[in-house]
Scaffold this motif. Structure first.
Motif, PDB file in Angstrom:
ATOM      1  N   SER A  67       0.813  -1.215   0.000  1.00 34.89           N
ATOM      2  CA  SER A  67       0.000   0.000   0.000  1.00 34.89           C
ATOM      3  C   SER A  67       0.842   1.259   0.000  1.00 34.89           C
ATOM      4  N   GLY A  68       0.313   2.443   0.305  1.00 30.03           N
ATOM      5  CA  GLY A  68       0.899   3.686   0.163  1.00 30.03           C
ATOM      6  C   GLY A  68       1.272   4.955   0.768  1.00 30.03           C
ATOM      7  N   SER A  69       0.623   5.985   1.455  1.00 30.24           N
ATOM      8  CA  SER A  69       1.166   7.239   2.052  1.00 30.24           C
ATOM      9  C   SER A  69       0.371   7.679   3.261  1.00 30.24           C
ATOM     10  N   ALA A  70       0.289   8.917   3.661  1.00 39.50           N
ATOM     11  CA  ALA A  70      -0.291   9.211   4.972  1.00 39.50           C
ATOM     12  C   ALA A  70      -1.783   9.456   4.943  1.00 39.50           C
ATOM     13  N   SER A  71      -2.585   8.461   4.928  1.00 39.74           N
ATOM     14  CA  SER A  71      -4.025   8.636   5.020  1.00 39.74           C
ATOM     15  C   SER A  71      -4.567   7.810   6.165  1.00 39.74           C
ATOM     16  N   SER A  72      -5.886   7.574   6.228  1.00 38.75           N
ATOM     17  CA  SER A  72      -6.433   6.960   7.427  1.00 38.75           C
ATOM     18  C   SER A  72      -7.447   5.872   7.139  1.00 38.75           C
ATOM     19  N   GLY A  73      -7.390   5.221   5.976  1.00 40.09           N
ATOM     20  CA  GLY A  73      -8.366   4.187   5.682  1.00 40.09           C
ATOM     21  C   GLY A  73      -8.157   2.957   6.538  1.00 40.09           C
ATOM     22  N   LYS A  74      -9.239   2.288   6.898  1.00 40.40           N
ATOM     23  CA  LYS A  74      -9.159   1.085   7.724  1.00 40.40           C
ATOM     24  C   LYS A  74      -8.962  -0.166   6.855  1.00 40.40           C
ATOM     25  N   ALA A  75      -9.611  -0.198   5.707  1.00 36.62           N
ATOM     26  CA  ALA A  75      -9.532  -1.384   4.853  1.00 36.62           C
ATOM     27  C   ALA A  75      -8.168  -1.432   4.165  1.00 36.62           C
ATOM     28  N   PRO A  76      -7.642  -2.619   3.910  1.00 38.56           N
ATOM     29  CA  PRO A  76      -6.370  -2.730   3.197  1.00 38.56           C
ATOM     30  C   PRO A  76      -6.466  -2.087   1.813  1.00 38.56           C
ATOM     31  N   ASP A  77      -5.378  -1.420   1.412  1.00 39.46           N
ATOM     32  CA  ASP A  77      -5.372  -0.785   0.100  1.00 39.46           C
ATOM     33  C   ASP A  77      -5.291  -1.849  -0.988  1.00 39.46           C
ATOM     34  N   ARG A  78      -6.006  -1.613  -2.060  1.00 42.96           N
ATOM     35  CA  ARG A  78      -5.855  -2.501  -3.202  1.00 42.96           C
ATOM     36  C   ARG A  78      -4.630  -2.046  -3.998  1.00 42.96           C
ATOM     37  N   THR A  79      -4.049  -2.964  -4.723  1.00 40.38           N
ATOM     38  CA  THR A  79      -2.897  -2.627  -5.550  1.00 40.38           C
ATOM     39  C   THR A  79      -3.346  -1.701  -6.671  1.00 40.38           C
ATOM     40  N   PRO A  80      -2.684  -0.558  -6.859  1.00 43.14           N
ATOM     41  CA  PRO A  80      -3.097   0.372  -7.910  1.00 43.14           C
ATOM     42  C   PRO A  80      -2.775  -0.175  -9.290  1.00 43.14           C
ATOM     43  N   PRO A  81      -3.379   0.382 -10.338  1.00 39.73           N
ATOM     44  CA  PRO A  81      -3.059  -0.055 -11.703  1.00 39.73           C
ATOM     45  C   PRO A  81      -1.581   0.143 -12.006  1.00 39.73           C
ATOM     46  N   ALA A  82      -1.065  -0.663 -12.893  1.00 44.17           N
ATOM     47  CA  ALA A  82       0.342  -0.533 -13.277  1.00 44.17           C
ATOM     48  C   ALA A  82       0.618   0.811 -13.936  1.00 44.17           C
ATOM     49  N   GLN A  83      -0.350   1.313 -14.702  1.00 45.38           N
ATOM     50  CA  GLN A  83      -0.206   2.598 -15.383  1.00 45.38           C
ATOM     51  C   GLN A  83      -1.126   3.627 -14.743  1.00 45.38           C
ATOM     52  N   GLY A  84      -0.607   4.804 -14.509  1.00 46.93           N
ATOM     53  CA  GLY A  84      -1.392   5.881 -13.922  1.00 46.93           C
ATOM     54  C   GLY A  84      -1.533   7.037 -14.882  1.00 46.93           C
ATOM     55  N   SER A  85      -1.992   8.167 -14.348  1.00 46.25           N
ATOM     56  CA  SER A  85      -2.135   9.374 -15.166  1.00 46.25           C
ATOM     57  C   SER A  85      -1.976  10.602 -14.287  1.00 46.25           C
ATOM     58  N   VAL A  86      -1.609  11.705 -14.920  1.00 47.33           N
ATOM     59  CA  VAL A  86      -1.438  12.980 -14.242  1.00 47.33           C
ATOM     60  C   VAL A  86      -2.069  14.073 -15.099  1.00 47.33           C
ATOM     61  N   LYS A  87      -2.887  14.906 -14.478  1.00 49.62           N
ATOM     62  CA  LYS A  87      -3.489  16.049 -15.159  1.00 49.62           C
ATOM     63  C   LYS A  87      -3.252  17.291 -14.316  1.00 49.62           C
ATOM     64  N   VAL A  88      -2.614  18.308 -14.895  1.00 51.19           N
ATOM     65  CA  VAL A  88      -2.450  19.578 -14.201  1.00 51.19           C
ATOM     66  C   VAL A  88      -3.775  20.329 -14.281  1.00 51.19           C
ATOM     67  N   VAL A  89      -4.410  20.487 -13.122  1.00 50.15           N
ATOM     68  CA  VAL A  89      -5.726  21.119 -13.068  1.00 50.15           C
ATOM     69  C   VAL A  89      -5.615  22.623 -13.224  1.00 50.15           C
ATOM     70  N   ARG A  90      -4.621  23.225 -12.554  1.00 47.93           N
ATOM     71  CA  ARG A  90      -4.459  24.685 -12.634  1.00 47.93           C
ATOM     72  C   ARG A  90      -3.156  25.095 -11.974  1.00 47.93           C
ATOM     73  N   THR A  91      -2.735  26.313 -12.281  1.00 47.80           N
ATOM     74  CA  THR A  91      -1.642  26.960 -11.564  1.00 47.80           C
ATOM     75  C   THR A  91      -2.254  27.759 -10.419  1.00 47.80           C
ATOM     76  N   VAL A  92      -1.871  27.416  -9.198  1.00 44.21           N
ATOM     77  CA  VAL A  92      -2.456  28.051  -8.018  1.00 44.21           C
ATOM     78  C   VAL A  92      -1.829  29.413  -7.764  1.00 44.21           C
ATOM     79  N   ALA A  93      -0.497  29.505  -7.914  1.00 35.03           N
ATOM     80  CA  ALA A  93       0.211  30.762  -7.651  1.00 35.03           C
ATOM     81  C   ALA A  93       1.458  30.816  -8.503  1.00 35.03           C
ATOM     82  N   GLU A  94       1.898  32.034  -8.795  1.00 34.30           N
ATOM     83  CA  GLU A  94       3.110  32.272  -9.568  1.00 34.30           C
ATOM     84  C   GLU A  94       3.986  33.285  -8.847  1.00 34.30           C
ATOM     85  N   GLY A  95       5.208  33.459  -9.365  1.00 35.56           N
ATOM     86  CA  GLY A  95       6.090  34.508  -8.877  1.00 35.56           C
ATOM     87  C   GLY A  95       6.682  34.246  -7.508  1.00 35.56           C
ATOM     88  N   LEU A  96       6.884  32.977  -7.162  1.00 36.86           N
ATOM     89  CA  LEU A  96       7.495  32.637  -5.881  1.00 36.86           C
ATOM     90  C   LEU A  96       9.010  32.522  -6.045  1.00 36.86           C
TER      91      LEU A  96
END
Length: 380
Positions: free
Chosen positions: A35-64
């Motif tokens: 399984s995987g990262s800092a969450s709080s589910g009680k049930a065991p995590d299922r194995t994720p798909p071998a292939q994933g995806s990423v979509k940039v939803v938006r730029t939250v802030a600029e000029g940092l």
């Protein structure tokens, strides 16, 4: 441990710095159970798909400028540290408006050092404490400050209370990531500051993952008596993430050959400087995935949707490492390669969302108009 190839990453040569790397290689993973990262589910995590995806939803802030640490507030806004300016900024997650909380006194930015990781107190709702890891004139240290948003901009941080000091500092390899774990203890990833001998020295806090109480004392249950050291044999740890089963994973810069993602065991020895990447020596714990140093240079890490997501600085990409237990269930997969430049910090934003910061103003990037920025990303 069976290796399967994928694609790879980055890190630092001895003459280079830990944020950027030496030579190449190929990403390699080792499948098994979990399984995987800092969450709080009680049930065991299922194995994720071998292939994933990423979509940039938006730029939250600029000029940092040199953004490093990022801590989401309970209302959804974001606190961001500037490594070189030694300031903390609040970003309105809806509008991108930036408000300076103030400058953190005592920070001495140089090389890879400065104001780095941020974390909110586990009791933030009542104590309003913000923790920060920074480089001072003499060491790396962790402080906490009261944040009062009712005060004028630039004057909203209380005086720093030092909770832990004496972490070795250097022009390179300062570590800097801090996070409160599911046990409400404070974890810190440190570097060996260029002195490789510190990593195997359990009396040194350099090249370690530390586990502390919120007051900065060695946490109860640590593997070595009266010691803050949780694991050792690290080179430069800048990514910490827990899965839903409270297992800790850490991203680590290699030197010339291999960057690593490790499943952390209390008291574990991860081999540096005797081992870089996988080793046949049974006294060292092997990484669950490794990358050639040109394709990763891993800084931040987060867990979401059954995978660890790892930011690449020199690699300029976001790595997905699907998990089964404490091993990779499939080859690492790269996203956003070269699209936003250097990627520094990844933070879980709830569900299938992540916050990601770029790091093109850190002296090693090629800043474009709008850099640096915070992105909201949807993943699976």
């Amino acid at each position: 441990m069976t290796a399967v190839t994928a694609a790879a990453a980055l890190l630092l040569t001895a003459g280079c710095s830990s944020d950027d790397g030496g030579s190449s290689g190929g990403a390699a993973a080792a499948p098994s159970s979990g399984s995987g990262s800092a969450s709080s589910g009680k049930a065991p995590d299922r194995t994720p798909p071998a292939q994933g995806s990423v979509k940039v939803v938006r730029t939250v802030a600029e000029g940092l400028n040199t953004p490093w640490g990022l801590a989401p507030l309970p209302d959804g806004d974001l606190l961001v540290s500037s490594r070189d300016d030694a300031t903390i900024i609040r970003v309105d997650a809806k509008t991108g408006k930036k408000t300076e909380l103030g400058e953190v006194p005592g920070v001495s930015p140089a090389g890879e050092g400065g104001l780095m990781g941020l974390a909110l107190s586990p009791d933030y709702a009542s104590d309003h404490m913000v923790y920060a890891y920074f480089t001072s004139a003499s060491d790396n240290r962790i402080v906490r400050m009261i944040y009062d948003g009712q005060k004028p901009a630039g004057e909203q941080l209380g005086a720093p209370d030092t909770v832990f000091r004496g972490i070795p500092k250097g022009f390179i390899h300062n570590g800097g990531r801090i996070a409160f774990g599911p046990d409400k203890m404070l974890y810190a990833g440190t570097g060996e500051s260029g002195d490789t001998g510190l990593s195997q020295d359990k009396d040194s806090t350099g090249g370690k993952i530390l586990r502390l109480t919120p007051e900065g004392e060695p946490a109860p249950g640590n593997p070595f008596p009266d010691s803050p050291v949780y694991s050792y044999g690290h080179r430069n740890v800048q990514g910490l993430a827990w899965d839903s089963e409270q297992r800790l994973f850490a991203a680590e810069f290699g030197q010339n050959t291999w960057d690593e993602l490790n499943a952390i065991k209390p008291g574990g020895n991860y081999g540096w400087p005797e081992a870089e990447g996988r080793s046949d020596d049974a006294k060292y714990l092997n990484p669950l995935a490794q990358w050639g140093t040109d394709e990763a240079s891993p800084s931040g890490a987060a867990h979401a949707e059954g995978s660890v997501w790892m930011a690449g600085l020199k690699g300029q990409r976001l790595w997905r490492i699907p998990l089964k237990g404490t091993e990779a269930s499939a080859d690492p997969q790269a996203f956003l390669q070269g699209e936003y430049g250097r990627l520094r910090t990844v933070v879980a934003a709830g569900g299938d969302k992540l916050w990601i910061t770029t790091s093109n103003t850190d002296g090693r990037g090629d800043p474009k108009d709008g850099d640096d920025r915070i992105l909201e990303v949807q993943v699976k």
